[in-house]
Motif scaffolding. Structure first.
Motif, PDB file in Angstrom:
ATOM      1  N   LEU A 185       0.810  -1.315  -0.090  1.00  0.00           N
ATOM      2  CA  LEU A 185      -0.130   0.006   0.089  1.00  0.00           C
ATOM      3  C   LEU A 185       0.817   1.304  -0.154  1.00  0.00           C
ATOM      4  N   ASN A 186       2.109   1.042   0.090  1.00  0.00           N
ATOM      5  CA  ASN A 186       3.093   2.204   0.089  1.00  0.00           C
ATOM      6  C   ASN A 186       3.017   2.946   1.347  1.00  0.00           C
ATOM      7  N   ILE A 187       2.363   2.273   2.348  1.00  0.00           N
ATOM      8  CA  ILE A 187       2.197   3.211   3.748  1.00  0.00           C
ATOM      9  C   ILE A 187       3.604   3.626   4.428  1.00  0.00           C
ATOM     10  N   HIS A 188       3.903   4.724   4.396  1.00  0.00           N
ATOM     11  CA  HIS A 188       5.146   5.290   5.189  1.00  0.00           C
ATOM     12  C   HIS A 188       5.040   5.374   6.570  1.00  0.00           C
ATOM     13  N   GLY A 189       3.843   5.539   7.156  1.00  0.00           N
ATOM     14  CA  GLY A 189       3.478   5.890   8.442  1.00  0.00           C
ATOM     15  C   GLY A 189       3.400   4.550   9.365  1.00  0.00           C
ATOM     16  N   PHE A 190       2.814   4.748  10.486  1.00  0.00           N
ATOM     17  CA  PHE A 190       2.730   3.690  11.704  1.00  0.00           C
ATOM     18  C   PHE A 190       1.940   2.241  11.086  1.00  0.00           C
ATOM     19  N   TYR A 191       2.612   1.216  11.523  1.00  0.00           N
ATOM     20  CA  TYR A 191       1.726  -0.082  11.212  1.00  0.00           C
ATOM     21  C   TYR A 191       2.005  -0.879  12.388  1.00  0.00           C
ATOM     22  N   THR A 192       1.057  -1.658  12.575  1.00  0.00           N
ATOM     23  CA  THR A 192       1.311  -2.499  13.791  1.00  0.00           C
ATOM     24  C   THR A 192       0.408  -3.916  13.506  1.00  0.00           C
ATOM     25  N   THR A 193       0.605  -4.913  14.309  1.00  0.00           N
ATOM     26  CA  THR A 193      -0.333  -6.139  14.192  1.00  0.00           C
ATOM     27  C   THR A 193      -1.036  -6.353  15.661  1.00  0.00           C
ATOM     28  N   ILE A 194      -2.128  -6.832  15.705  1.00  0.00           N
ATOM     29  CA  ILE A 194      -3.006  -7.341  16.744  1.00  0.00           C
ATOM     30  C   ILE A 194      -3.332  -8.936  16.758  1.00  0.00           C
ATOM     31  N   ASN A 195      -3.051  -9.489  17.636  1.00  0.00           N
ATOM     32  CA  ASN A 195      -3.323 -11.015  17.815  1.00  0.00           C
ATOM     33  C   ASN A 195      -4.274 -11.148  19.104  1.00  0.00           C
TER      34      ASN A 195
END
Lengths: 401, 348
Positions: free
Chosen positions: A149-159
């Motif tokens: 998606l070409n996201i330069h900002g924050f990303y995180t994962t939830i489980n």
């Protein structure tokens, strides 16, 4: 005043369709995606039906418009397809025009690839392809989706097990409200694999026939796969772009049942608290809800616990409710995201979805799910429930705009 | 917004804060693969032995660390529980995966499957405490511990919680160590330079914190700021911008703790960052005390919080000791797996 959270795009892939258009067609016709697995190589393929996406990984790579050369886990492929659809539908041209983040949920990540790796590695520790096991951790698919998606900002994962992607949506909304982001793509993805199929089978909670949510004779869940993502934007974002939102996220609540690792409490305490908190978080009251997309897995334990919690919240006026898991299967970490997309679909298309395979009223309850699709119903507010192992329960409310 | 660290605990290869005087003992798998292992307490003195019997190693480490943290903070039941983990409950995942292949999907014991899910720890703590509050788990590479802190910060600033239990955990098992070495992430051979100390071994640990929006009078430190950056963002500008946002200059940072893997910092990711700080800033590091793992930031935060509370920095943590000023403001900068890096600003 609380900042409003608008949904501007949705994307979905599941056993009942590879995109929104196909999924809508399926839910309109009451099509079920549950059946014998054609792609998952398991000794149980004839015994235990599953909700499988009808594309092999090569075909998924084509849908995702990515190269099939690198070993992408099926979880990543499904996630990329649905997240890209959500971004496309939101009409986003430059994803980094606003502070945009990605919250993606998954419970198994690249377990399908880990299974390949372990076949060789188990006997000889120098064997097994490392590019398979390198997809193992839950963050791998998130990183791939962010890159696509070409996201330069924050990303995180939830489980948080089966409530993972409902929590992704909730976190996304809170990040926007707290000024950490302008726009969030949130949802989840999970592929079928031997690990979860055998896990649920060892717990003896897989129905060997089609699952029957909220039915007296229900006998377990059907496991499924897929992905669902929504694009959420702040009020300011919408004002600037002049975009017409699809829906508004008007409530969310997260609570813990704190009862048992795999069973829900008999009084549905966690479910009751999650729904109560969702109502307390905004202006929507229980009597305003037109439709509930229930967690409704079809297990003896969940449907009783959730049913009791619904009766506790809504009293004698439980709104129309159904479990779309009867069509898609239980897509685990993706289910909250898939339900979010379906909830918004119900609002936009003025439809209340039917629950499949219901025949017999549950003795302990006074309520039963919708069995025939209801058309031209002005669905203004939808409650979507997602409950998980460990009692991680989350409820979301979507409203018409 | 500032949040107060009311209590903390860590079970790590380094042991208790007071015992941090030397690099932890290096252990070996298959005779040559080095790794660090947690110094574990006598669990039965802390937790009901009946409960202990059903717990995997990571459950013991994490749940006991969380319980000791709550005790340290004087909080019986927190309002929310949030955890971060890179790889989750690896022992149970490995066990179930191996068995299902070995047994060709037949006769499987569900117990390892039940406890293999990443949210096992946060939900087990909730079950033990009968805590019905907000509960979540962040997982995988990248900012999983940092997101847990961010989540807690939002709960506290929204007024939805007074005390939030936040932590992180990652365990190491033999198969995982073998895979990590095969991936080339760690070196098998002896260090080429005998002066070089390496933190470049697989590590593990759990660290928990009770965070509160209000001071308790006996807090360890304040988390005055935290940000996660992606590698797409310019490094120096990101750090400068972070300090500006929190109204603090480089000169006011007494100590900065880096997540570098070797005591030679003149290479790699941290080389450029070091030059941003004046010569009198103490440079610290921590990975030679806990090893490298996806949630090592939590160990760093525990170490930093203890330094600020006791006003003592263990000698072994210094890369460069250039001032003896009372520890007031500390930065922690850690390069995370998954092309992200995180900054914490801790203040006394």
């Amino acid at each position: 005043m609380t900042i409003k959270i608008f949904v501007t795009g949705t994307g979905i892939i599941s056993a009942i369709g590879n995109n929104e258009r196909e999924v809508l067609e399926s839910v309109k016709t009451g099509k079920s995606g549950i059946g014998i697995s054609k792609l998952l190589q398991t000794i149980y393929s004839k015994e235990i039906p599953v909700g499988e996406v009808q594309c092999n990984n090569k075909e998924l790579s084509d849908l995702a418009k990515i190269s099939n050369k690198l070993p992408n886990s099926r979880t990543s492929l499904l996630g990329i397809i649905a997240a890209k659809e959500a971004v496309l539908n939101a009409g986003i041209k430059d994803i980094n025009e606003y502070r945009t983040g990605l919250i993606s949920a998954t419970t198994i990540g690249g377990m399908d690839k880990s299974e390949h790796f372990y076949r060789n590695f188990r006997k000889d520790k120098t064997k097994g392809k490392l590019r398979y096991i390198s997809t193992h951790d839950c963050g791998e698919s998130t990183q791939k989706i962010a890159k696509e998606l070409n996201i330069h900002g924050f990303y995180t994962t939830i489980n948080t097990a089966c409530s993972s992607s409902a929590n992704a949506v909730m976190l996304g909304a809170r990040l926007i409200r707290n000024g950490f982001a302008d726009r969030i793509i949130a949802g989840g993805t999970d592929a079928l694999c031997l690990f979860t199929l055998n896990g649920f089978n060892s717990l003896m909670i897989l129905d060997h026939n089609l699952c029957k949510p909220f039915d007296e004779t229900r006998n377990g869940l059907n496991i499924g796969e897929g992905a669902g993502y929504i694009v959420m934007e702040s009020e300011d974002c919408i004002k600037k772009s002049g975009k017409l939102p699809l829906a508004e996220l008007t409530g969310y609540g997260n609570a813990c049942d704190a009862y048992h690792q795999t069973a829900s409490s008999p009084e549905g305490e966690g479910a009751y608290l999650a729904m109560s908190k969702a109502f307390a978080s905004g202006d929507i009251k229980p009597e305003m809800i037109d439709y509930i997309n229930a967690h409704g897995t079809g297990t003896t334990n969940n449907d009783l616990s959730e049913g009791i919690a619904l009766q506790r919240i809504f009293g004698n006026n439980v709104p129309y409710f159904s479990s779309t898991k009867s069509a898609t299967g239980h897509t685990l970490g993706a289910s909250g995201g898939i339900q979010a997309v379906l909830s918004i679909m119900a609002i936009r298309n003025k439809i209340i979805f039917q629950s499949l395979n219901f025949n017999q009223q549950m003795k302990e309850l006074t309520i039963c799910p919708v069995q025939q699709r209801i058309d031209n119903f002005n669905v203004k507010h939808v409650l979507s429930n997602s409950f998980g192992f460990g009692g991680n329960n989350t409820s979301l409310i979507f409203s018409a705009v | 917004m500032e949040i107060f660290i009311k209590g903390t605990n860590s079970i790590s290869p380094a042991g208790n804060f007071g015992n941090i005087t030397h690099v932890p003992e290096i252990k070996f798998i298959d005779g040559l693969l080095k790794y660090y292992s947690c110094v574990e307490p006598v669990y039965k003195e802390i937790i009901n032995p009946v409960l202990l019997r059903r717990m995997s190693r990571t459950m013991k480490i994490s749940i006991v660390s969380a319980m000791l943290c709550l005790k340290d903070a004087g909080v019986e039941i927190p309002d929310a529980i949030i955890a971060g983990t890179g790889m989750g409950c690896v022992e149970d995942s490995d066990k179930f995966l191996s068995l299902l292949i070995e047994n060709e999907e037949r006769m499987l014991n569900p117990t390892p499957f039940i406890y293999s899910t990443h949210n096992t720890i946060s939900s087990q703590i909730a079950i033990m405490l009968k805590c019905h509050g907000y509960n979540s788990t962040y997982a995988g590479r990248g900012a999983c511990f940092e997101t847990s802190i961010l989540d807690a910060l939002m709960l506290l600033s929204d007024g939805n919680a007074s005390n939030v239990l936040v932590g992180a955990y990652d365990e190491l098992i033999a198969n995982q160590i073998r895979i990590l070495y095969r991936m080339g992430l760690f070196r098998e051979t002896k260090e080429s330079n005998s002066n070089e100390i390496s933190g470049n071994h697989p590590g593990e640990g759990a660290a928990f914190f009770v965070l509160s929006a209000k001071p308790s009078g006996k807090d360890y430190a304040k988390i005055s700021g935290m940000s996660v950056f992606s590698e797409n963002e310019p490094l120096s500008e990101s750090i400068t911008g972070f300090l500006k946002k929190h109204f603090i200059s480089f000169e006011n940072i007494n100590s900065v703790m880096f997540g570098n893997l070797h005591n030679n910092i003149q290479s790699g990711f941290y080389k450029k960052i070091v030059t941003l700080f004046p010569a009198f800033t103490n440079l610290l590091w921590f990975k030679h005390l806990c090893g490298e793992y996806m949630t090592s930031s939590a160990f760093a935060l525990w170490l930093g919080a203890n330094c600020l509370k006791t006003q003592q920095i263990p000698e072994i943590a210094f890369l460069r000791k250039t001032n003896n000023l009372p520890a007031k403001n500390m930065l922690i900068i850690n390069n995370l797996s998954g092309n992200q890096f995180a900054i914490f600003l801790l203040t006394k």
